[in-house]
Design a protein around this motif. Structure first.
Motif, mmCIF file in Angstrom:
data_model
loop_
_atom_site.group_PDB
_atom_site.id
_atom_site.type_symbol
_atom_site.label_atom_id
_atom_site.label_comp_id
_atom_site.label_asym_id
_atom_site.label_seq_id
_atom_site.Cartn_x
_atom_site.Cartn_y
_atom_site.Cartn_z
ATOM 1 N N MET A 1 0.812 -1.212 0.000
ATOM 2 C CA MET A 1 0.000 0.000 0.000
ATOM 3 C C MET A 1 0.850 1.269 0.000
ATOM 4 N N HIS A 2 2.048 1.214 0.568
ATOM 5 C CA HIS A 2 2.925 2.385 0.520
ATOM 6 C C HIS A 2 3.283 2.715 -0.927
ATOM 7 N N ALA A 3 3.600 1.676 -1.725
ATOM 8 C CA ALA A 3 3.912 1.887 -3.138
ATOM 9 C C ALA A 3 2.691 2.390 -3.900
ATOM 10 N N VAL A 4 1.520 1.833 -3.589
ATOM 11 C CA VAL A 4 0.292 2.255 -4.266
ATOM 12 C C VAL A 4 -0.028 3.706 -3.942
ATOM 13 N N ARG A 5 0.140 4.107 -2.691
ATOM 14 C CA ARG A 5 -0.131 5.507 -2.328
ATOM 15 C C ARG A 5 0.814 6.453 -3.053
ATOM 16 N N PHE A 6 2.068 6.058 -3.196
ATOM 17 C CA PHE A 6 3.003 6.890 -3.953
ATOM 18 C C PHE A 6 2.553 7.008 -5.403
ATOM 19 N N ALA A 7 2.146 5.885 -5.996
ATOM 20 C CA ALA A 7 1.641 5.925 -7.371
ATOM 21 C C ALA A 7 0.442 6.857 -7.473
ATOM 22 N N ASN A 8 -0.464 6.781 -6.513
ATOM 23 C CA ASN A 8 -1.645 7.652 -6.534
ATOM 24 C C ASN A 8 -1.268 9.122 -6.431
#
Length: 307
Positions: A82-89
């Motif tokens: 989720m940390h990577a996904v939040r950065f992508a977002n």
């Protein structure tokens, strides 16, 4: 062989402890984020499309989202969590189309220790050897060229972080990539140095790419007047200063190098600038993680929109 396996086990155990320490940190004054368990279906619920891209013997799922210039984000050792996904977002919110390959692990699952062990015996990642370019770099370059040929990415940026940090460098050779962000490149690493700050040596400036590919990338960047960013936290012991300084030195005027103060008082030996530490830091614009993201966004827009 037994000593090597024991060393890898100790390293993976220590890496798991590092990740657990970061994950247990509290967010200050920031809104709570949604947590989802791992699956491709849940990536779809988060608004990401899925495709499979193959090159030579290797295939990976790629999760994409957004509109605007294309940016390939290579996730860190814990995986596409989720940390990577939040950065992508966050990149999507700033006007980019993010393409995030699932290089190892499962989507929305954090497994730093298991991933480290897997990569140490994985040919595609060159067993995490120093001075060796992994085949995964060729895969990312081929995917970037695929984006360019399909018309979805005329000018492409690539972001590598942690274990994938240096992978961004050879991707720029003979490709559609116009700029790269090299964030806290962490391989090779020394757990002795991480835990004790002892054991300095030549490993501190080494990279997990071949010197030949580094030289080719430098030639490409200078010939085409491209630009790179390299960054780390000042107290990061997984990414020593000698490593980022070497990168900055070889790229010369075409590189911007940034070192940041710790983002939280309790963040001992912080590492993941744009992901874990960003999520755990306070939301003030002066926080080093916010400054780093603002620089990355500005840098990408300047180098991808203007061409």
């Amino acid at each position: 062989m037994r000593s090597i396996n024991r060393r890898r086990f100790l390293q993976s155990t220590a890496l798991a402890a590092i990740h657990a320490q970061s994950a247990n940190a509290q967010q200050d004054d920031c809104p709570q984020q949604t947590e989802l368990s791992g699956s491709s279906a849940n990536m779809s619920k988060l608004g990401f499309s899925e495709e499979t891209f193959s090159n030579d013997a290797y295939s990976h799922f790629v999760y994409s989202k957004g509109q605007g210039p294309a940016v390939i984000v290579m996730h860190e050792l814990p995986g596409m969590d989720m940390h990577a996904v939040r950065f992508a977002n966050r990149l999507v919110e700033h006007g980019f189309t993010v393409h995030m390959p699932l290089l190892f692990g499962d989507p929305l699952v954090s497994s730093p220790n298991l991933n480290y062990v897997r990569l140490c015996i994985n040919k595609e990642f060159a067993y995490l050897k120093s001075n060796t370019s992994a085949p995964v770099c060729d895969w990312v370059r081929a995917f970037a060229n695929h984006l360019g040929q399909s018309g979805t990415g005329r000018n492409i940026g690539v972001i590598g972080m942690c274990v994938t940090g240096a992978f961004a460098i050879p991707v720029i050779i003979d490709s559609k990539v116009r700029t790269v962000i090299i964030s806290q490149p962490a391989i090779p690493l020394s757990m002795t140095y991480y835990l004790t700050k002892k054991g300095e040596g030549s490993w501190m400036e080494k990279l997990n790419i071949a010197d030949e590919d580094l030289d080719k990338a430098v030639g490409t960047v200078k010939q085409e007047n491209l630009h790179v960013v390299v960054q780390r936290f000042k107290e990061d012991r997984l990414c020593p200063p000698q490593r980022v300084q070497r990168i900055a030195d070889v790229f010369g005027e075409n590189a911007s190098c940034y070192e940041y103060d710790r983002p939280r008082p309790e963040a001992d030996k912080p590492h993941a600038i744009l992901t874990v530490e960003y999520d755990k830091a306070d939301c003030s614009p002066e926080n080093p993680t916010r400054v780093a993201l603002a620089r990355v966004v500005s840098f990408l827009h300047e180098n991808l929109n203007a061409q």
